[in-house]
Design a protein around this motif. Sequence first.
Motif, PDB file in Angstrom:
ATOM      1  N   PHE A   1      16.810   1.584 -12.114  1.00 17.47           N
ATOM      2  CA  PHE A   1      17.746   2.260 -13.019  1.00 17.47           C
ATOM      3  C   PHE A   1      17.466   3.764 -12.958  1.00 17.47           C
ATOM      4  O   PHE A   1      16.586   4.260 -13.656  1.00 17.47           O
ATOM      5  N   PRO A   2      18.190   4.512 -12.127  1.00 17.76           N
ATOM      6  CA  PRO A   2      17.869   5.920 -11.852  1.00 17.76           C
ATOM      7  C   PRO A   2      17.933   6.850 -13.057  1.00 17.76           C
ATOM      8  O   PRO A   2      17.453   7.980 -12.962  1.00 17.76           O
ATOM      9  N   SER A   3      18.500   6.421 -14.158  1.00 17.74           N
ATOM     10  CA  SER A   3      18.595   7.293 -15.330  1.00 17.74           C
ATOM     11  C   SER A   3      17.447   7.069 -16.328  1.00 17.74           C
ATOM     12  O   SER A   3      17.454   7.642 -17.409  1.00 17.74           O
ATOM     13  N   THR A   4      16.460   6.252 -15.949  1.00 18.83           N
ATOM     14  CA  THR A   4      15.366   5.922 -16.865  1.00 18.83           C
ATOM     15  C   THR A   4      14.582   7.163 -17.282  1.00 18.83           C
ATOM     16  O   THR A   4      14.383   7.437 -18.471  1.00 18.83           O
ATOM     17  N   VAL A   5      14.127   7.933 -16.308  1.00 18.78           N
ATOM     18  CA  VAL A   5      13.290   9.103 -16.593  1.00 18.78           C
ATOM     19  C   VAL A   5      14.052  10.130 -17.426  1.00 18.78           C
ATOM     20  O   VAL A   5      13.537  10.653 -18.409  1.00 18.78           O
ATOM     21  N   SER A   6      15.294  10.412 -17.035  1.00 19.05           N
ATOM     22  CA  SER A   6      16.071  11.415 -17.771  1.00 19.05           C
ATOM     23  C   SER A   6      16.341  10.972 -19.198  1.00 19.05           C
ATOM     24  O   SER A   6      16.329  11.791 -20.127  1.00 19.05           O
ATOM     25  N   THR A   7      16.565   9.672 -19.412  1.00 14.06           N
ATOM     26  CA  THR A   7      16.815   9.163 -20.764  1.00 14.06           C
ATOM     27  C   THR A   7      15.575   9.326 -21.646  1.00 14.06           C
ATOM     28  O   THR A   7      15.661   9.814 -22.777  1.00 14.06           O
ATOM     29  N   ILE A   8      14.423   8.919 -21.121  1.00 10.41           N
ATOM     30  CA  ILE A   8      13.178   9.051 -21.887  1.00 10.41           C
ATOM     31  C   ILE A   8      12.868  10.519 -22.131  1.00 10.41           C
ATOM     32  O   ILE A   8      12.487  10.930 -23.233  1.00 10.41           O
ATOM     33  N   PHE A   9      13.039  11.334 -21.093  1.00  8.76           N
ATOM     34  CA  PHE A   9      12.702  12.754 -21.186  1.00  8.76           C
ATOM     35  C   PHE A   9      13.591  13.466 -22.202  1.00  8.76           C
ATOM     36  O   PHE A   9      13.108  14.232 -23.040  1.00  8.76           O
ATOM     37  N   ARG A  10      14.898  13.234 -22.149  1.00  8.31           N
ATOM     38  CA  ARG A  10      15.815  13.888 -23.087  1.00  8.31           C
ATOM     39  C   ARG A  10      15.601  13.399 -24.510  1.00  8.31           C
ATOM     40  O   ARG A  10      15.774  14.164 -25.468  1.00  8.31           O
ATOM     41  N   THR A  11      15.240  12.135 -24.666  1.00 10.36           N
ATOM     42  CA  THR A  11      14.935  11.629 -26.009  1.00 10.36           C
ATOM     43  C   THR A  11      13.692  12.313 -26.574  1.00 10.36           C
ATOM     44  O   THR A  11      13.641  12.688 -27.753  1.00 10.36           O
TER      45      THR A  11
END
Length: 454
Positions: A309-319
């Motif tokens: 799921f390529p958006s995992t890091v960006s989701t955690i990081f932005r949260t």
Amino acid sequence: MCSIQEDDQFRLESKSELNTGRVCMKCQNLAVVVIRVNDAFCRECFLKYCTHKFRSAFGKSKLIRDGDAVLVAVSGGQATTALVHLIQEGLSCRAQKKLRFNPTLVYIDEGAVINESREERLKVCSKMAALFKATSFPFHIIPFEKVMKESLRYDSDSSLAGYMESLTLENSLANQLRDLLDSTSSLTAKENLQSILRRRLLISLAEKLSISKVMTGETSTHLASQLLSSISQGRGKHVSDEMSFSDGRNQAVMFVRPLREFSSKETALYNRMMSLEPCIQPTLTTKTGLGSSIDRLTQSFVATLQAGFPSTVSTIFRTGEKLSSELDKNKEDDFCIMCQSVLDTDTPESSALSATLFSQKLSSVAVPGEKMCKETSGEENCCGEGDGSCKSTNKTGSLDKEDLLPLSCYGCRLILREMSSTTCIPGNIIQEAEKRIRRSAMKSSIQGYLLEDE
């Protein structure tokens, strides 16, 4: 500091570095890399993309001004290798808008942590010195065991001859450092303690060189896994400092993260495009299982999710960027003596922390009739409570674990509780604790003569 696990993490999340049959999303030429699902770039556009992202981090923050001296912490891994090259390109004559700060590079040799030989440490330091000399930036190479000195002073010497001479002179400090790490029972506590000591060493060197800013190479991938790891270890109150561009927990020295918008995949691809060779070193968790430590497990968890799921890091990081705390940073003594974060232990009686402390107190009470105090066993004036609070006259004058716990944040309390002995804790930490205890005792003695603020 980058490790072998982070390099494996990049390989896991990037299924293919080169791509055929796709065009660049910018110029429509043949693409050579795909950094995300639909983001394909040719070589020229990818390098421009990285340069713009790096420079925009400084433009948005406006924290680093013209002529500022900046200490750049380099571990030799993928991220810091790219960081040094981006700084070098930004300061070169061919840059359209040159960077205006003055970098000083520093490499911390942590070979003593994993008990490397003198020859192995010299080989790595020689390679790092050659890389630093090619940049023409001033640099320093210091052994990690310097953090064990009480004064935390460092005599600048960039020559390898002077460095190796210091290794011989500081052999006792290396043994003391290993004893300190060996006193902790879990690998998680060892990693956290090593990170705290590394940060303190960077601060001490920055103060010695009269530098107020330290630049590190954390990427969004690293910060995402660090976010989950910190929360699971009770450091949720300090997430805002660990995730932001600037970390001002220390009033004299600020830490900045210019690569926080980069993923580990992007830094590795940048190094490959520019033919840069990182110098990745083994760490405490090298060749260990996925469950050997919380940090190791979290890195593997995030990397596995990111691969599917390529958006995992960006989701955690932005949260994590949106999280903030309401801790008061203005109180003079309201910070942890270990990690220098604001104390998060001033909570109401109905909080989870109060319940945890109450359970620990109940579990430490000795069984009636059983004398468990090991330090003064057999002494007539021993309290016999077995909870570390023995008040006998035979007790040494040095601070013990129970003295340090009230002066530490919750996360550092977990480290201290896992230590079998506190005798190897660096002297500067003990000195700060003694000063805080004396100040608190003095304030209590004159409390009745002070006027309360309206």
